[in-house]
Scaffold this active site. Structure first.
Site, PDB file in Angstrom:
ATOM      1  N   ALA A  66       9.891  -0.434   0.334  1.00  0.00           N
ATOM      2  CA  ALA A  66      10.471  -1.581  -0.580  1.00  0.00           C
ATOM      3  C   ALA A  66       9.345  -1.866  -1.558  1.00  0.00           C
ATOM      4  O   ALA A  66       8.383  -1.279  -1.669  1.00  0.00           O
ATOM      5  CB  ALA A  66      10.272  -2.783   0.140  1.00  0.00           C
ATOM      6  N   GLY A 110      10.199   0.989   3.955  1.00  0.00           N
ATOM      7  CA  GLY A 110      11.684   0.866   4.020  1.00  0.00           C
ATOM      8  C   GLY A 110      12.722   2.144   3.622  1.00  0.00           C
ATOM      9  O   GLY A 110      13.825   2.477   3.925  1.00  0.00           O
ATOM     10  N   GLU A 113      13.089   3.475   7.118  1.00  0.00           N
ATOM     11  CA  GLU A 113      14.166   2.581   7.508  1.00  0.00           C
ATOM     12  C   GLU A 113      15.421   2.931   7.105  1.00  0.00           C
ATOM     13  O   GLU A 113      16.330   3.040   7.821  1.00  0.00           O
ATOM     14  CB  GLU A 113      13.646   1.239   7.633  1.00  0.00           C
ATOM     15  CG  GLU A 113      12.363   1.005   8.204  1.00  0.00           C
ATOM     16  CD  GLU A 113      11.762  -0.562   7.825  1.00  0.00           C
ATOM     17  OE1 GLU A 113      11.394  -0.672   6.718  1.00  0.00           O
ATOM     18  OE2 GLU A 113      11.599  -1.141   8.791  1.00  0.00           O
ATOM     19  N   GLU A 133       3.356   0.275   6.665  1.00  0.00           N
ATOM     20  CA  GLU A 133       3.086  -1.186   6.231  1.00  0.00           C
ATOM     21  C   GLU A 133       2.097  -1.867   6.616  1.00  0.00           C
ATOM     22  O   GLU A 133       1.520  -2.701   5.999  1.00  0.00           O
ATOM     23  CB  GLU A 133       4.519  -2.040   6.673  1.00  0.00           C
ATOM     24  CG  GLU A 133       6.098  -1.577   6.115  1.00  0.00           C
ATOM     25  CD  GLU A 133       6.620  -0.481   6.674  1.00  0.00           C
ATOM     26  OE1 GLU A 133       6.191   0.393   7.350  1.00  0.00           O
ATOM     27  OE2 GLU A 133       7.924  -0.512   6.670  1.00  0.00           O
TER      28      GLU A 133
HETATM   29  C1  HXC Z   1       6.564   0.161  -6.022  1.00  0.00           C
HETATM   30  C2  HXC Z   1       5.595   2.173  -5.930  1.00  0.00           C
HETATM   31  C3  HXC Z   1       5.909   2.393  -4.554  1.00  0.00           C
HETATM   32  C4  HXC Z   1       6.553   1.076  -3.852  1.00  0.00           C
HETATM   33  C5  HXC Z   1       5.173   4.186  -5.230  1.00  0.00           C
HETATM   34  N1  HXC Z   1       5.309   3.244  -6.456  1.00  0.00           N
HETATM   35  N2  HXC Z   1       5.445   3.446  -4.089  1.00  0.00           N
HETATM   36  N3  HXC Z   1       6.157   0.903  -6.533  1.00  0.00           N
HETATM   37  N4  HXC Z   1       6.689  -0.024  -4.643  1.00  0.00           N
HETATM   38  N5  HXC Z   1       6.630   1.131  -2.487  1.00  0.00           N
HETATM   39  C6  HXC Z   1       4.949   3.680  -7.669  1.00  0.00           C
HETATM   40  C7  HXC Z   1       3.327   3.656  -7.974  1.00  0.00           C
HETATM   41  O1  HXC Z   1       2.802   2.390  -8.293  1.00  0.00           O
HETATM   42  C8  HXC Z   1       3.382   4.636  -9.342  1.00  0.00           C
HETATM   43  O2  HXC Z   1       3.828   3.809 -10.390  1.00  0.00           O
HETATM   44  C9  HXC Z   1       4.398   5.303  -9.115  1.00  0.00           C
HETATM   45  O3  HXC Z   1       5.200   4.962  -8.216  1.00  0.00           O
HETATM   46  C10 HXC Z   1       3.835   6.779  -8.551  1.00  0.00           C
HETATM   47  O4  HXC Z   1       3.109   6.559  -7.325  1.00  0.00           O
HETATM   48  P1  HXC Z   1       1.699   7.151  -7.164  1.00  0.00           P
HETATM   49  O5  HXC Z   1       1.056   6.354  -6.109  1.00  0.00           O
HETATM   50  O6  HXC Z   1       1.017   7.254  -8.253  1.00  0.00           O
HETATM   51  O7  HXC Z   1       2.085   8.646  -6.783  1.00  0.00           O
HETATM   52  P2  HXC Z   1       1.227   9.490  -5.486  1.00  0.00           P
HETATM   53  O8  HXC Z   1      -0.208   9.540  -5.855  1.00  0.00           O
HETATM   54  O9  HXC Z   1       2.243  10.702  -5.621  1.00  0.00           O
HETATM   55  O10 HXC Z   1       1.339   8.972  -4.156  1.00  0.00           O
HETATM   56  C11 HXC Z   1       2.705   8.498  -3.704  1.00  0.00           C
HETATM   57  C12 HXC Z   1       2.669   7.598  -2.448  1.00  0.00           C
HETATM   58  C13 HXC Z   1       2.347   6.197  -2.933  1.00  0.00           C
HETATM   59  C14 HXC Z   1       1.877   8.161  -1.366  1.00  0.00           C
HETATM   60  C15 HXC Z   1       4.094   7.483  -1.819  1.00  0.00           C
HETATM   61  O11 HXC Z   1       2.860   6.052  -3.985  1.00  0.00           O
HETATM   62  C16 HXC Z   1       2.108   5.151  -1.639  1.00  0.00           C
HETATM   63  O12 HXC Z   1       1.462   4.992  -1.025  1.00  0.00           O
HETATM   64  N6  HXC Z   1       3.446   4.306  -2.029  1.00  0.00           N
HETATM   65  C17 HXC Z   1       3.299   3.082  -1.193  1.00  0.00           C
HETATM   66  C18 HXC Z   1       3.931   3.513   0.203  1.00  0.00           C
HETATM   67  C19 HXC Z   1       4.392   2.347   0.982  1.00  0.00           C
HETATM   68  O13 HXC Z   1       3.272   1.580   1.353  1.00  0.00           O
HETATM   69  N7  HXC Z   1       5.438   1.839   1.308  1.00  0.00           N
HETATM   70  C20 HXC Z   1       5.807   0.796   2.025  1.00  0.00           C
HETATM   71  C21 HXC Z   1       6.002  -0.329   1.380  1.00  0.00           C
HETATM   72  S1  HXC Z   1       6.328  -1.726   2.313  1.00  0.00           S
HETATM   73  P3  HXC Z   1       2.806   3.638 -11.529  1.00  0.00           P
HETATM   74  O14 HXC Z   1       3.630   2.703 -12.526  1.00  0.00           O
HETATM   75  O15 HXC Z   1       1.427   3.133 -11.275  1.00  0.00           O
HETATM   76  O16 HXC Z   1       2.767   4.969 -12.137  1.00  0.00           O
HETATM   77  C22 HXC Z   1       7.900  -1.636   2.943  1.00  0.00           C
HETATM   78  C23 HXC Z   1       8.443  -2.619   3.769  1.00  0.00           C
HETATM   79  C24 HXC Z   1      10.091  -2.500   4.333  1.00  0.00           C
HETATM   80  O17 HXC Z   1       8.550  -0.913   2.723  1.00  0.00           O
HETATM   81  C25 HXC Z   1      10.714  -3.761   4.452  1.00  0.00           C
HETATM   82  C26 HXC Z   1      11.967  -3.573   4.430  1.00  0.00           C
HETATM   83  C27 HXC Z   1      12.993  -4.610   4.445  1.00  0.00           C
END
Ligand code: HXC
Length: 259
Positions: A66, A110, A113, A133
């Site tokens: 998400a 997400g 999921e 998360e």
């Molecule tokens: C918004 C995101 C994002 C996310 C990555 N980006 N994940 N933006 N929401 N979930 C963006 C980063 O901010 C960055 O933007 C660009 O994508 C590239 O990401 P990097 O981090 O620079 O890439 P990398 O170093 O290769 O790392 C990849 C990654 C990391 C390991 C996937 O981005 C990461 O940990 N992302 C978050 C993953 C996460 O926590 N997901 C769960 C979210 S909560 P910029 O502008 O800086 O270049 C969830 C709840 C679900 O999903 C609920 C459902 C209803």
């Protein structure tokens, strides 16, 4: 329809392909994307020509979860009363035609999921699955704590939900989270092959098979077996059953009419 966060195309006139397309955010799933995804899924589901749907992302990310900045400022009231984060996540569950997730790269939070809501997952060898998360101070919110243990068992589901670690494609296949792993450059070919096979069968039988397998996760064994038996019996009312069995008996290939 013109979409901004997804791309939609039809392959071989019978497979609908939806590509998540927010590359700068690794296909993070914001409200607009989930709304557009729902619209595209419903349109393919209603299209008589479409027999199977593929949901995919980019080579780097199926979806990294998400959209974190978009939800970072929400209050409990926004999240609960407005249902802003999850309000359009249920559409995929209502789709009756088979949906294959073709996953390359990150399928996190997400994203994992969403892949698990599809009927099965074909993974590229660079795929990484996770429910991180917990690192954000929350827990999965679109079925992760429910579908992951059903797929991989309690031990791995707890491990992933509590440590936030990622599972690579090989581990995901061993754990039965995905049905197949293929080299990245063959992912779409493999998914399309499976989708074309499915689209060549009776749409009614496909829907019944999907409904019945899903029932296994909602009922006890006796009820599930009875549900299956009733659906099996009902398929003898279709022209496709007559065609399928007549084609076998007469050593020809079946031409299903979806009737
Ligand atoms: C918004 C995101 C994002 C996310 C990555 N980006 N994940 N933006 N929401 N979930 C963006 C980063 O901010 C960055 O933007 C660009 O994508 C590239 O990401 P990097 O981090 O620079 O890439 P990398 O170093 O290769 O790392 C990849 C990654 C990391 C390991 C996937 O981005 C990461 O940990 N992302 C978050 C993953 C996460 O926590 N997901 C769960 C979210 S909560 P910029 O502008 O800086 O270049 C969830 C709840 C679900 O999903 C609920 C459902 C209803």
């Amino acid at each position: 329809m013109a979409y901004e966060t997804i791309e939609v195309r039809v392959e071989a006139e019978k497979v609908g392909v939806i590509t998540l397309n927010r590359p700068k955010a690794l296909n993070a799933l914001n409200d607009q994307l989930m709304t557009e995804l729902g619209q595209a899924l419903k349109a393919f589901d209603a299209d008589e020509a479409i027999g199977c749907i593929i949901l995919t992302g980019s080579e780097k990310a199926f979806a990294a979860g998400a959209d974190i900045p978009a939800m970072a400022k929400y209050s409990f009231v926004d999240a609960y009363k407005g249902d802003y984060i999850t309000r359009n996540w249920e559409t995929l569950r209502s789709i009756r035609k088979p949906v294959i997730a073709a996953v390359a790269g990150y399928a996190l939070g997400g994203g994992c999921e969403l892949a698990m809501m599809c009927d099965f997952i074909i993974a590229a060898d660079n795929a990484k699955f996770g429910q991180p998360e917990i690192k954000l101070g929350v827990i999965p919110g679109a079925g992760g704590t429910q579908r992951l243990p059903r797929a991989v068992g309690k031990a791995k589901a707890m491990d992933m939900a509590l440590t936030g670690r990622m599972m690579d494609a090989q581990e995901a296949e061993r754990a039965s989270l995905v049905s197949r792993v293929v080299p990245l450059d063959r992912l779409m070919e493999e998914a399309l092959g499976a989708a074309l096979t499915i689209a060549g069968y009776s749409q009614i039988a496909n829907m019944a098979a999907k409904e019945s397998v899903n029932r296994a996760f909602e009922s006890g064994l006796s009820d599930g077996v009875m549900f299956e038996r009733r659906l099996f019996h009902s398929l003898f009312a279709t022209q496709d059953q007559k065609e399928g069995m007549d084609a076998f008996v007469n050593k020809r290939s079946a031409q299903f009419s979806n009737q």
